[in-house]
Enzyme design. Structure first.
Site, PDB file in Angstrom:
ATOM      1  N   VAL A  24      -5.643 -16.942   7.411  1.00  0.00           N
ATOM      2  CA  VAL A  24      -5.548 -18.078   8.313  1.00  0.00           C
ATOM      3  C   VAL A  24      -6.716 -19.031   8.075  1.00  0.00           C
ATOM      4  CG1 VAL A  24      -5.561 -18.800  10.740  1.00  0.00           C
ATOM      5  CG2 VAL A  24      -4.363 -16.717  10.054  1.00  0.00           C
ATOM      6  N   GLU A  47      -0.249 -18.173   6.112  1.00  0.00           N
ATOM      7  CA  GLU A  47       1.095 -18.092   6.666  1.00  0.00           C
ATOM      8  C   GLU A  47       1.514 -19.456   7.220  1.00  0.00           C
ATOM      9  OE1 GLU A  47       3.585 -15.604  10.070  1.00  0.00           O
ATOM     10  OE2 GLU A  47       1.480 -16.109  10.379  1.00  0.00           O
ATOM     11  N   GLN A  90       3.582 -17.757   1.713  1.00  0.00           N
ATOM     12  CA  GLN A  90       3.872 -16.786   2.771  1.00  0.00           C
ATOM     13  C   GLN A  90       4.338 -17.508   4.029  1.00  0.00           C
ATOM     14  OE1 GLN A  90       1.195 -14.524   5.461  1.00  0.00           O
ATOM     15  NE2 GLN A  90       1.886 -12.713   4.333  1.00  0.00           N
ATOM     16  N   CYS A 119       1.578  -9.414  10.759  1.00  0.00           N
ATOM     17  CA  CYS A 119       0.633 -10.106  11.630  1.00  0.00           C
ATOM     18  C   CYS A 119       0.800  -9.652  13.079  1.00  0.00           C
ATOM     19  CB  CYS A 119       0.823 -11.619  11.528  1.00  0.00           C
ATOM     20  SG  CYS A 119      -0.327 -12.555  12.561  1.00  0.00           S
ATOM     21  N   GLY A 219      -6.592  -4.160   2.118  1.00  0.00           N
ATOM     22  CA  GLY A 219      -7.460  -3.513   3.091  1.00  0.00           C
ATOM     23  C   GLY A 219      -8.704  -2.932   2.465  1.00  0.00           C
ATOM     24  N   ALA A 242      -9.032 -10.180   1.090  1.00  0.00           N
ATOM     25  CA  ALA A 242      -9.172 -11.310   2.002  1.00  0.00           C
ATOM     26  C   ALA A 242     -10.657 -11.560   2.266  1.00  0.00           C
ATOM     27  CB  ALA A 242      -8.426 -11.039   3.309  1.00  0.00           C
ATOM     28  N   ARG A 243     -11.296 -10.656   3.003  1.00  0.00           N
ATOM     29  CA  ARG A 243     -12.696 -10.868   3.395  1.00  0.00           C
ATOM     30  C   ARG A 243     -13.625 -11.007   2.199  1.00  0.00           C
ATOM     31  NH1 ARG A 243     -14.052  -6.091   7.319  1.00  0.00           N
ATOM     32  NH2 ARG A 243     -12.535  -5.056   5.990  1.00  0.00           N
TER      33      ARG A 243
END
Length: 355
Positions: A24, A47, A90, A119, A219, A242-243
């Site tokens: 996001v 998304e 996505q 989500c 993850g 992601a992070r």
């Protein structure tokens, strides 16, 4: 619909890859382009809610090449030809017909379509999207089947696991039967938060159950060395982060990560060259800037436009030579005096990035 040969060719692209996960606000065009530059094999967009892009107008910026989908003066999605063969769109959708109509809007500009089925945020779940689809596998699979049967690009989806392993395996078998090209598994349950350790061990049985379908792990991939460790531990064909990328997009470099400040500078340059909305650029930069106690960081916090941001980062000359020419008034609040600029769909307030 993809021919069998094309589908198999695409499945190869989902094998042995290192991907940028959907994020996001952070996973907008500049971040995706930078991650590709540093070695990402494929990049997922933020998304996009299917209903929001239906009825939008496709616009091309002749100066930057950016393709924007604009509805009611609001940019819903932006992309660029440089990522066309490697970007996966996505979306969040609750019904097959809506999903297909939205996917058709962007079909010519992306390399694949991904359905968000994991989500857990309230907005998505109450709208029957995201993690709500996990509780209604027939509807989830009806959406996927509609997309697989009618799209000329590959279709994938991203899920979370259930507490019960057998329930998870039953779900992934049903999903795989729709003909998708790959499955991404976020190795957390719907109620788990990013601070809780991802359950990599839950992926082994999924990989075995779905062979030869590519299975992508998501993850706790925060460094390049985590890639092979995760694949070895789980049997996953690919991984996504992601992070790790939000903190330093050069996480994709096999030669090693670059200093975070160096990637932050490159991010700002890319954002300006793409005339990215200033608010989105500043938000993302605050996620990745390494020294939060520095004078520069405080100056960035107080910046109100690209010119002051570049001045704080020692990029004043770059802004004068490129920024003034490339950044549109509507994307920079200090320059948008002629009227209200469109607000990017990804500028909705949110907490820091979750993997």
């Amino acid at each position: 619909m993809l021919a069998l040969e094309e589908r198999e060719a695409w499945r190869e692209r989902y094998r042995n890859g290192y991907f940028l996960a959907p994020m996001v606000r952070v996973g907008t065009l500049p971040m995706r382009l930078l991650c590709l530059q540093y070695g990402a094999d494929l990049v997922w967009t933020c998304e996009v809610i299917a209903r929001s892009i239906i009825g939008s107008e496709r616009q091309v910026n002749e100066h930057t090449g950016v393709v924007s989908f604009v509805r009611d003066g609001r940019e819903i999605f932006t992309t660029h030809p440089d990522e066309k063969s490697r970007v996966v769109f996505q979306m969040g959708a609750a019904q097959p017909e809506t999903a297909l109509e939205a996917a058709k809007m962007v079909e010519q500009d992306v390399a694949g379509i991904d359905l968000n089925c994991g989500c857990p945020i309230k907005f998505s779940v109450q709208g029957g999207m995201g993690a709500a689809l996990l509780e209604d596998p027939d509807r989830l699979c009806a959406i996927l089947k509609m997309l697989v049967d009618n799209m000329s690009v590959p279709v994938t989806c991203k899920i979370r696991v259930f507490d019960d392993e057998e329930r998870t395996l039953a779900l992934v078998r049903q999903i795989a039967a729709t003909g998708i090209s790959a499955l991404t598994v976020h190795c957390r349950t719907r109620n788990m938060r990013p601070r809780e350790k991802a359950m990599w061990h839950r992926l082994n049985s999924i990989v075995e159950e779905l062979k030869p379908l590519p299975v992508v792990l998501n993850g706790d991939i925060v460094h390049y060395e985590d890639v092979e460790r995760a694949k070895k531990a789980t049997g996953a064909t690919s991984v996504m982060t992601a992070r790790g990328a939000a903190a330093n997009p050069s996480i994709f470099r096999a030669a090693g990560e670059l200093p975070a400040i160096e990637t932050a500078v490159e991010y700002v340059k890319t954002a300006i060259r793409m005339s990215n909305a200033y608010g989105n650029t500043k938000y993302t930069l605050m996620q990745m800037y390494p020294d939060t106690r520095s004078t520069v960081f405080r100056a960035l916090q107080g910046s109100k436009c690209y010119e002051s941001m570049c001045a704080a980062m020692g990029l004043a000359e770059f802004y004068e030579s490129e920024g003034r020419l490339r950044v549109r008034d509507r994307d920079d609040p200090m320059r948008g005096r002629a009227g209200k600029r469109p607000v990017a769909a990804t500028e909705t307030p949110t907490k820091r990035v979750k993997a």
